[in-house]
Design a protein around this motif. Structure first.
Motif, short mmCIF file in Angstrom:
data_model
loop_
_atom_site.label_atom_id
_atom_site.label_comp_id
_atom_site.label_asym_id
_atom_site.label_seq_id
_atom_site.Cartn_x
_atom_site.Cartn_y
_atom_site.Cartn_z
N ILE A 1 -30.58 17.11 -18.59
CA ILE A 1 -28.68 17.51 -19.21
C ILE A 1 -27.89 18.61 -19.38
N LYS A 2 -29.27 20.09 -18.57
CA LYS A 2 -29.55 21.07 -18.93
C LYS A 2 -29.20 21.45 -17.74
N HIS A 3 -28.60 20.63 -16.79
CA HIS A 3 -27.89 20.61 -15.28
C HIS A 3 -26.47 20.15 -15.52
N ILE A 4 -26.05 19.16 -15.77
CA ILE A 4 -25.20 18.58 -16.55
C ILE A 4 -24.06 19.24 -17.13
N VAL A 5 -23.35 18.90 -17.06
CA VAL A 5 -21.00 19.11 -17.56
C VAL A 5 -20.95 18.05 -18.52
N GLY A 6 -20.59 17.67 -19.35
CA GLY A 6 -18.90 16.31 -19.56
C GLY A 6 -18.50 16.26 -18.90
N VAL A 7 -17.07 15.38 -18.33
CA VAL A 7 -16.01 15.00 -18.36
C VAL A 7 -15.72 14.61 -18.53
N LYS A 8 -14.06 14.91 -19.31
CA LYS A 8 -13.42 14.26 -20.16
C LYS A 8 -11.69 14.75 -19.89
N ILE A 9 -11.06 14.00 -19.21
CA ILE A 9 -9.99 13.58 -18.74
C ILE A 9 -8.58 13.03 -20.05
N HIS A 10 -8.20 13.27 -20.59
CA HIS A 10 -7.07 13.45 -21.49
C HIS A 10 -5.90 12.36 -20.52
N ILE A 11 -5.47 11.93 -20.94
CA ILE A 11 -4.77 10.86 -19.51
C ILE A 11 -3.49 10.91 -20.56
N GLU A 12 -1.80 11.74 -19.46
CA GLU A 12 -1.13 11.99 -19.58
C GLU A 12 -0.30 11.23 -18.74
N GLN A 13 -0.23 9.76 -17.82
CA GLN A 13 -0.38 9.43 -16.73
C GLN A 13 -1.36 8.71 -15.84
N ILE A 14 -0.70 7.69 -15.84
CA ILE A 14 -1.61 6.01 -14.69
C ILE A 14 -0.39 4.99 -13.97
N GLU A 15 -0.68 5.21 -13.11
CA GLU A 15 0.53 5.12 -12.09
C GLU A 15 -0.94 3.42 -11.13
N GLY A 16 -0.19 2.50 -10.90
CA GLY A 16 -0.91 1.55 -10.17
C GLY A 16 0.19 0.95 -8.91
N LYS A 17 -0.49 1.57 -7.69
CA LYS A 17 0.38 0.44 -6.41
C LYS A 17 -0.52 -0.62 -6.00
N PHE A 18 -0.07 -0.38 -6.14
CA PHE A 18 -0.47 -2.72 -4.70
C PHE A 18 0.12 -3.17 -4.39
N LYS A 19 -0.17 -2.67 -3.04
CA LYS A 19 0.22 -2.98 -1.90
C LYS A 19 0.59 -4.19 -1.16
N LEU A 20 0.73 -5.23 -1.92
CA LEU A 20 -0.30 -6.44 -1.02
C LEU A 20 0.99 -7.68 -0.84
N SER A 21 1.62 -7.05 0.06
CA SER A 21 2.68 -8.42 1.17
C SER A 21 3.89 -8.96 -0.23
N GLN A 22 4.46 -8.23 -0.93
CA GLN A 22 5.03 -8.18 -1.50
C GLN A 22 6.27 -7.86 -1.48
N ASN A 23 6.74 -7.72 0.17
CA ASN A 23 7.78 -7.25 0.18
C ASN A 23 8.13 -8.57 1.47
N ARG A 24 7.42 -9.60 1.68
CA ARG A 24 7.20 -11.00 3.03
C ARG A 24 7.54 -12.00 1.96
N ASP A 25 8.10 -12.43 2.96
CA ASP A 25 8.48 -13.67 2.18
C ASP A 25 7.29 -14.60 1.60
N SER A 26 7.59 -15.58 0.73
CA SER A 26 6.65 -16.33 0.74
C SER A 26 5.66 -17.14 1.45
#
Length: 199
Positions: free
Chosen positions: A145-170
């Motif tokens: 652990i002398k050679h490591i640092v911890g990382v903690k990100i305080h989330i302000e925004q989280i976004e998902g983009k799922f491009k899965l053919s939703q713009n096509r017909d069934s």
């Protein structure tokens, strides 16, 4: 991230599942108009992302308190027009991604770093169906652990983009799912599973 309405993912559970299933995120930061990137395995805990990185990594020097972006890449696949039932279509690429923005905190206390390492080992060993334990000798752990640092990100925004053919017909969507079902590639089956959660 450009997110047309068709592809916006606002389902918190699906976003969290993607980060959990594909935890290797790309950490992007900027210092003096210079972008730096590194790939780290992250855990999503409440409103935070946690990870660790080498203290010798040059990116560490300017991270503490900085605004950063972390991207996670889920299933992705080229989609051929030959898969569609309808005529006059063009090729495209289906994919699922999550983008996290927030302020980063660098953790340097040994107990903080060890807690991150323990949590990481526990989760990733379970994902791997292995049972290695973080029970290294104390002297070895202290040196590590002398050679490591911890990382903690305080989330302000989280976004998902799922491009899965939703713009096509069934009919076209079902045709794509049929083609993926016939594949033996694990990434195609992962794409199919994700598409089935939406339609």
């Amino acid at each position: 991230m450009y997110r047309p309405n068709h592809f916006k993912m606002n389902d918190t559970q699906l976003i969290q599942e993607l980060v959990s299933d594909y935890p290797l995120g790309c950490l992007i930061s900027s210092s003096e108009n210079y972008l730096q990137t590194n790939y780290l395995p992250f855990l999503l805990e409440g409103g935070f992302l946690i990870s660790h990185m080498a203290k010798a990594n040059p990116q560490v020097e300017h991270l503490d308190g900085s605004f950063v972006v972390v991207t996670f890449q889920g299933p992705e696949r080229y989609i051929s027009p030959s898969w569609y039932k309808s005529a006059m279509q063009v090729p495209t690429w289906n994919y699922a991604v999550v983008e996290v923005r927030g302020r980063i905190e660098i953790l340097g206390q040994p107990n903080e770093i060890e807690e991150i390492l323990q949590k990481s080992v526990t989760q990733f060993e379970a994902m791997n169906n292995t049972a290695w334990k973080y029970n290294l000798p104390e002297k070895f752990r202290n040196e590590l652990i002398k050679h490591i640092v911890g990382v903690k990100i305080h989330i302000e925004q989280i976004e998902g983009k799922f491009k899965l053919s939703q713009n096509r017909d069934s009919q076209d969507r079902e045709s794509v799912k049929t083609e993926l079902f016939q594949s033996s590639h694990s990434k195609d089956l992962a794409m199919l599973k994700l598409m089935k959660t939406l339609f």
